[in-house]
Scaffold this motif. Sequence first.
Motif, PDB file in Angstrom:
ATOM      1  N   TYR A   1       1.956  -2.646  -1.880  1.00  0.00           N
ATOM      2  CA  TYR A   1       3.306  -2.127  -1.632  1.00  0.00           C
ATOM      3  C   TYR A   1       4.101  -3.040  -0.701  1.00  0.00           C
ATOM      4  O   TYR A   1       5.310  -3.140  -0.813  1.00  0.00           O
ATOM      5  N   LEU A   2       3.410  -3.727   0.203  1.00  0.00           N
ATOM      6  CA  LEU A   2       4.082  -4.705   1.047  1.00  0.00           C
ATOM      7  C   LEU A   2       4.605  -5.867   0.205  1.00  0.00           C
ATOM      8  O   LEU A   2       5.740  -6.319   0.383  1.00  0.00           O
ATOM      9  N   ASP A   3       3.797  -6.339  -0.747  1.00  0.00           N
ATOM     10  CA  ASP A   3       4.259  -7.387  -1.662  1.00  0.00           C
ATOM     11  C   ASP A   3       5.400  -6.887  -2.534  1.00  0.00           C
ATOM     12  O   ASP A   3       6.318  -7.650  -2.861  1.00  0.00           O
ATOM     13  N   LEU A   4       5.353  -5.629  -2.928  1.00  0.00           N
ATOM     14  CA  LEU A   4       6.431  -5.041  -3.728  1.00  0.00           C
ATOM     15  C   LEU A   4       7.749  -5.056  -2.953  1.00  0.00           C
ATOM     16  O   LEU A   4       8.799  -5.404  -3.505  1.00  0.00           O
ATOM     17  N   ILE A   5       7.701  -4.731  -1.678  1.00  0.00           N
ATOM     18  CA  ILE A   5       8.913  -4.761  -0.842  1.00  0.00           C
ATOM     19  C   ILE A   5       9.414  -6.190  -0.697  1.00  0.00           C
ATOM     20  O   ILE A   5      10.619  -6.459  -0.787  1.00  0.00           O
ATOM     21  N   HIS A   6       8.496  -7.137  -0.504  1.00  0.00           N
ATOM     22  CA  HIS A   6       8.899  -8.547  -0.394  1.00  0.00           C
ATOM     23  C   HIS A   6       9.522  -9.049  -1.698  1.00  0.00           C
ATOM     24  O   HIS A   6      10.428  -9.883  -1.676  1.00  0.00           O
TER      25      HIS A   6
ATOM     26  N   ASP B   1      -2.357   2.439  -5.376  1.00  0.00           N
ATOM     27  CA  ASP B   1      -2.696   1.121  -4.851  1.00  0.00           C
ATOM     28  C   ASP B   1      -2.796   1.125  -3.339  1.00  0.00           C
ATOM     29  O   ASP B   1      -2.481   2.100  -2.677  1.00  0.00           O
ATOM     30  N   ASN B   2      -3.178  -0.028  -2.774  1.00  0.00           N
ATOM     31  CA  ASN B   2      -3.361  -0.119  -1.331  1.00  0.00           C
ATOM     32  C   ASN B   2      -2.126  -0.716  -0.654  1.00  0.00           C
ATOM     33  O   ASN B   2      -1.169  -1.117  -1.306  1.00  0.00           O
ATOM     34  N   TYR B   3      -2.182  -0.802   0.654  1.00  0.00           N
ATOM     35  CA  TYR B   3      -1.042  -1.230   1.472  1.00  0.00           C
ATOM     36  C   TYR B   3      -0.519  -2.629   1.105  1.00  0.00           C
ATOM     37  O   TYR B   3       0.693  -2.792   0.962  1.00  0.00           O
ATOM     38  N   PRO B   4      -1.369  -3.650   0.956  1.00  0.00           N
ATOM     39  CA  PRO B   4      -0.835  -4.985   0.639  1.00  0.00           C
ATOM     40  C   PRO B   4      -0.035  -5.021  -0.670  1.00  0.00           C
ATOM     41  O   PRO B   4       0.942  -5.765  -0.781  1.00  0.00           O
TER      42      PRO B   4
END
Length: 143
Positions: free
Chosen positions: A73-78, A68-71
């Motif tokens: 994984y950022l949502d996953l961290i959030h 997947d792309n960066y957004p």
Amino acid sequence: MLINVCTVFIFSTVLLQWEPQLNRPMSPHITIYKWSVPMMMSITHRGTGVGLSGAISAFAVAALVLPDNYPYYLDLIHSLSVGPFLIGLAKFGIAFPVSYHTYNGIRHLCWDIGKGFKIPEVYRTGYTVIGLSIVTSIALTFL
């Protein structure tokens, strides 16, 4: 090349066999040194350099390999819902090695041009690097 490797191997094997018979004292290694700020800063500079290059390499490989792309994984961290304390701690943990290695690298560049070799200057610039690194890391943590 192969001859050199064989010669070194044979020489070191013979030397290791003679060593107990020579009854020489064992070298005290690092136990005889009095730890100092410049010594610890040198070790830390090397450690942060290795750590930062390893982390950058790991993130680069992950960016190439993960599907997947960066957004995403950022949502996953959030979505992990970690508290602000842990996020601040992680930000400080990233900011400190970067700022320390940068400031200490500038210090080394000054040494390369021949400035700051007197012992009081070495300690003063060392404490300056530590102070600037902490202040910068705290400032970056609160961004």
